[in-house]
Design a protein around this motif. Structure first.
Motif, PDB file in Angstrom:
ATOM      1  N   PHE A  39       0.837  -1.207  -0.107  1.00 36.26           N
ATOM      2  CA  PHE A  39       0.049  -0.023  -0.015  1.00 36.26           C
ATOM      3  C   PHE A  39       0.831   1.301   0.033  1.00 36.26           C
ATOM      4  CE2 PHE A  39      -2.988  -3.246   0.972  1.00 36.26           C
ATOM      5  CZ  PHE A  39      -3.935  -3.063   0.179  1.00 36.26           C
ATOM      6  N   PHE A  40       1.537   1.378  -1.032  1.00 33.34           N
ATOM      7  CA  PHE A  40       2.655   2.336  -1.414  1.00 33.34           C
ATOM      8  C   PHE A  40       2.226   3.571  -2.078  1.00 33.34           C
ATOM      9  CE2 PHE A  40       5.205  -1.650  -1.306  1.00 33.34           C
ATOM     10  CZ  PHE A  40       5.608  -1.435  -0.059  1.00 33.34           C
ATOM     11  N   THR A  41       0.806   3.703  -2.836  1.00 34.21           N
ATOM     12  CA  THR A  41       0.476   4.547  -3.733  1.00 34.21           C
ATOM     13  C   THR A  41      -0.053   5.599  -3.438  1.00 34.21           C
ATOM     14  OG1 THR A  41      -1.358   3.382  -3.823  1.00 34.21           O
ATOM     15  CG2 THR A  41       0.195   2.853  -5.238  1.00 34.21           C
ATOM     16  N   VAL A  97       0.873  -6.320  -1.580  1.00 34.75           N
ATOM     17  CA  VAL A  97      -0.080  -5.932  -2.291  1.00 34.75           C
ATOM     18  C   VAL A  97       0.103  -4.227  -2.445  1.00 34.75           C
ATOM     19  CG1 VAL A  97      -2.520  -5.542  -2.430  1.00 34.75           C
ATOM     20  CG2 VAL A  97      -1.284  -7.705  -1.497  1.00 34.75           C
ATOM     21  N   SER A  98       0.464  -3.908  -3.544  1.00 32.11           N
ATOM     22  CA  SER A  98       1.240  -2.340  -3.686  1.00 32.11           C
ATOM     23  C   SER A  98       0.398  -1.597  -3.556  1.00 32.11           C
ATOM     24  CB  SER A  98       1.784  -2.472  -5.159  1.00 32.11           C
ATOM     25  OG  SER A  98       2.860  -3.305  -5.210  1.00 32.11           O
ATOM     26  N   GLY A  99      -0.962  -1.269  -3.659  1.00 31.88           N
ATOM     27  CA  GLY A  99      -1.896  -0.310  -3.412  1.00 31.88           C
ATOM     28  C   GLY A  99      -2.574   0.100  -4.760  1.00 31.88           C
ATOM     29  N   GLY A 100      -3.694   0.544  -4.786  1.00 33.22           N
ATOM     30  CA  GLY A 100      -4.442   1.146  -5.533  1.00 33.22           C
ATOM     31  C   GLY A 100      -4.484   2.556  -5.649  1.00 33.22           C
ATOM     32  N   ALA A 130      -8.090  -0.448  -9.356  1.00 30.61           N
ATOM     33  CA  ALA A 130      -8.387   0.790  -8.803  1.00 30.61           C
ATOM     34  C   ALA A 130      -8.511   1.287  -7.250  1.00 30.61           C
ATOM     35  CB  ALA A 130      -9.845   1.217  -9.277  1.00 30.61           C
ATOM     36  N   ASP A 131      -8.594  -0.068  -6.645  1.00 29.58           N
ATOM     37  CA  ASP A 131      -8.625   0.277  -5.243  1.00 29.58           C
ATOM     38  C   ASP A 131      -7.795  -0.681  -4.218  1.00 29.58           C
ATOM     39  OD1 ASP A 131      -9.625  -2.539  -5.695  1.00 29.58           O
ATOM     40  OD2 ASP A 131     -11.407  -2.137  -4.395  1.00 29.58           O
ATOM     41  N   ARG A 132      -7.002  -1.474  -4.987  1.00 27.31           N
ATOM     42  CA  ARG A 132      -6.099  -2.423  -4.100  1.00 27.31           C
ATOM     43  C   ARG A 132      -4.832  -2.757  -4.829  1.00 27.31           C
ATOM     44  NH1 ARG A 132      -7.507  -5.583  -0.133  1.00 27.31           N
ATOM     45  NH2 ARG A 132      -9.750  -4.941  -0.168  1.00 27.31           N
ATOM     46  N   CYS A 133      -4.649  -2.695  -6.076  1.00 26.59           N
ATOM     47  CA  CYS A 133      -3.196  -2.974  -6.493  1.00 26.59           C
ATOM     48  C   CYS A 133      -3.127  -2.560  -8.063  1.00 26.59           C
ATOM     49  CB  CYS A 133      -3.067  -4.356  -6.463  1.00 26.59           C
ATOM     50  SG  CYS A 133      -1.163  -4.840  -6.669  1.00 26.59           S
ATOM     51  N   VAL A 134      -2.396  -1.434  -8.239  1.00 24.73           N
ATOM     52  CA  VAL A 134      -2.153  -1.121  -9.701  1.00 24.73           C
ATOM     53  C   VAL A 134      -1.145  -1.940 -10.688  1.00 24.73           C
ATOM     54  CG1 VAL A 134      -2.902   1.388  -8.995  1.00 24.73           C
ATOM     55  CG2 VAL A 134      -0.220   0.531  -8.977  1.00 24.73           C
ATOM     56  N   VAL A 135      -0.479  -2.761  -9.640  1.00 25.98           N
ATOM     57  CA  VAL A 135       0.417  -3.930 -10.482  1.00 25.98           C
ATOM     58  C   VAL A 135      -0.701  -4.941 -11.005  1.00 25.98           C
ATOM     59  CG1 VAL A 135       2.382  -5.337 -10.336  1.00 25.98           C
ATOM     60  CG2 VAL A 135       2.389  -3.119  -9.085  1.00 25.98           C
ATOM     61  N   SER A 136      -1.103  -5.256 -12.207  1.00 26.27           N
ATOM     62  CA  SER A 136      -1.882  -6.271 -12.670  1.00 26.27           C
ATOM     63  C   SER A 136      -1.328  -7.329 -13.287  1.00 26.27           C
ATOM     64  CB  SER A 136      -3.024  -5.468 -13.245  1.00 26.27           C
ATOM     65  OG  SER A 136      -3.676  -4.356 -12.739  1.00 26.27           O
ATOM     66  N   THR A 137       0.049  -7.295 -13.622  1.00 24.49           N
ATOM     67  CA  THR A 137       0.483  -8.572 -14.435  1.00 24.49           C
ATOM     68  C   THR A 137       1.806  -8.839 -13.667  1.00 24.49           C
ATOM     69  OG1 THR A 137       1.561  -7.191 -15.922  1.00 24.49           O
ATOM     70  CG2 THR A 137      -0.717  -7.645 -16.626  1.00 24.49           C
ATOM     71  N   LEU A 138       2.186  -9.972 -14.293  1.00 23.91           N
ATOM     72  CA  LEU A 138       3.626 -10.333 -13.818  1.00 23.91           C
ATOM     73  C   LEU A 138       4.729  -9.382 -14.356  1.00 23.91           C
ATOM     74  CD1 LEU A 138       3.822 -14.422 -13.515  1.00 23.91           C
ATOM     75  CD2 LEU A 138       4.423 -12.502 -11.708  1.00 23.91           C
TER      76      LEU A 138
END
Length: 279
Positions: A68-70, A102-105, A149-157
Motif C-alpha cells: 500500500f505504497f501509492t 500488495v502494492s496499493g490502488g 483501482a482500489d487495491r493494486c495497480v500492479v496487474s500483471t507479472l
C-alpha cells in the motif's frame, strides 16, 4: 496423508481456526508449512506466534502483507513505510524470508496508473535494503486487473517484474498466484523471465470460480472447483526453476462457514489430487 512435502496452507484459507488450533490441525495431518497474515499474528502476539510455530515444528513460508505504497500525501506515505518496516521485522521474527506485498490502488480521485507504480518503486528503494538487513525478501504480487483501482495497480507479472528488476533479486522478487494471472497469455513467458532472474519468491494457488460474489474479494475457489489447471501452472514455475513451497491461499465465505479442520483436510486432499499427482 502423503505427498504434502511442498504443500503450505495459508492462514486465510482457514481463518476460522485460531493459531493454536491451526498448528494442532497441521500436526495431525502432517502439514509442516504455513503462510501467515499480520492481523491474526499481531492479535496473538508476534513473539508468541513465533514460539508456537517453532514448538509445533512448523515453517512459515510467507507473511502477508506489506505494501500500500501509492498514497500521494507525504504523511500517509511515511506511515506506510513505517508499517512496512514493522512488517519486515515481524517476518524476521517469525522466521520467514518472504514478505508478500500488495502494492496499493489509485489514491482517491487519482487516475494516473504510471505515477502510482513509480511511487511503488520509490517505496521499494527505501525498503529493500532494510529488508535485506533482516534476511527478508520482498515479493511484489500482481493482482487481477479488477483490483487495479482500489487495491493494486500492479496487474500483471510483467509489471511486477519491471518493478522488481530495478533491485537485486535477493531483495525484491514476485509472487506468482494462479488466481490473479491465469487469464494472461503472457504469464507463462513472464514466469520464465522471473525464474531466469531468480525472482519467484513464492507460488500461491487459488481456483477461479463463477459467478464471482458481490465485492469479488472473497471469490477464490477451492482447488479443483474452477477453471484453472493447477498442474499446468505448477509445470510453468518448475520449468522456471522454482522448487519451493506451494501455498494455497483461499478467501471464500462458504469455506469460512465450515469446520476449519475439515476445510484444511479437504484442501490438503485437493492439493494431492490436482497439484501433486501426475495425470
Amino acid at each position: 496423508m502423503t505427498d504434502l512435502a511442498r504443500f503450505s496452507i495459508n492462514q486465510m484459507t482457514v481463518k476460522q481456526l485460531s493459531l493454536p488450533e491451526l498448528a494442532d490441525a497441521c500436526g495431525r495431518l502432517g502439514i509442516t508449512q504455513l503462510g501467515l497474515w499480520r492481523g491474526p499474528v499481531q492479535e496473538y502476539g508476534v513473539e508468541a506466534t513465533a514460539k508456537l510455530i517453532r514448538e509445533a515444528g512448523l515453517t512459515v513460508t510467507t507473511l502477508c502483507r506489506g505494501g500500500f505504497f501509492t498514497a500521494i500525501d507525504p504523511e500517509e506515505r511515511s506511515r506506510a513505510l513505517d508499517d512496512n518496516r514493522r512488517a519486515i521485522e515481524e517476518a524476521a521474527t517469525l522466521g520467514t524470508d518472504t514478505l508478500v506485498l500488495v502494492s496499493g490502488g489509485l489514491p482517491p480521485g487519482g487516475k494516473d496508473l504510471r505515477a502510482a507504480r513509480e511511487r511503488i518503486a520509490d517505496a521499494l528503494a527505501d525498503l529493500a535494503p532494510y529488508a535485506e538487513d533482516h534476511g527478508v525478501r520482498l515479493a511484489v504480487e500482481p493482482l487481477h486487473p479488477m483490483y487495479a483501482a482500489d487495491r493494486c495497480v500492479v496487474s500483471t507479472l510483467a509489471q511486477a517484474l519491471d518493478l522488481a528488476e530495478r533491485f537485486p533479486a535477493h531483495q525484491v522478487g514476485v509472487t506468482v498466484d494462479t488466481y490473479h494471472i491465469w487469464w494472461d497469455d503472457q504469464a507463462p513467458a513472464q514466469i520464465a523471465r522471473a525464474g531466469a532472474g531468480g525472482r519467484i519468491h513464492t507460488f500461491q494457488l487459488a481456483d477461479w470460480i463463477t459467478p464471482l460474489p458481490e465485492g469479488v474479494l472473497n471469490g477464490r475457489g477451492q482447488i479443483g472447483d474452477g477453471a484453472i489447471d493447477m498442474r499446468e501452472w505448477r509445470g510453468y514455475v518448475e520449468a522456471a526453476g522454482y522448487t519451493g513451497p506451494i501455498e494455497v491461499e483461499l478467501f471464500n465465505e462458504e469455506l469460512w462457514a465450515r469446520d476449519g479442520r475439515e476445510v484444511l483436510a479437504e484442501t490438503a486432499e485437493r492439493f494431492v489430487k490436482h497439484v501433486h499427482k501426475k495425470s
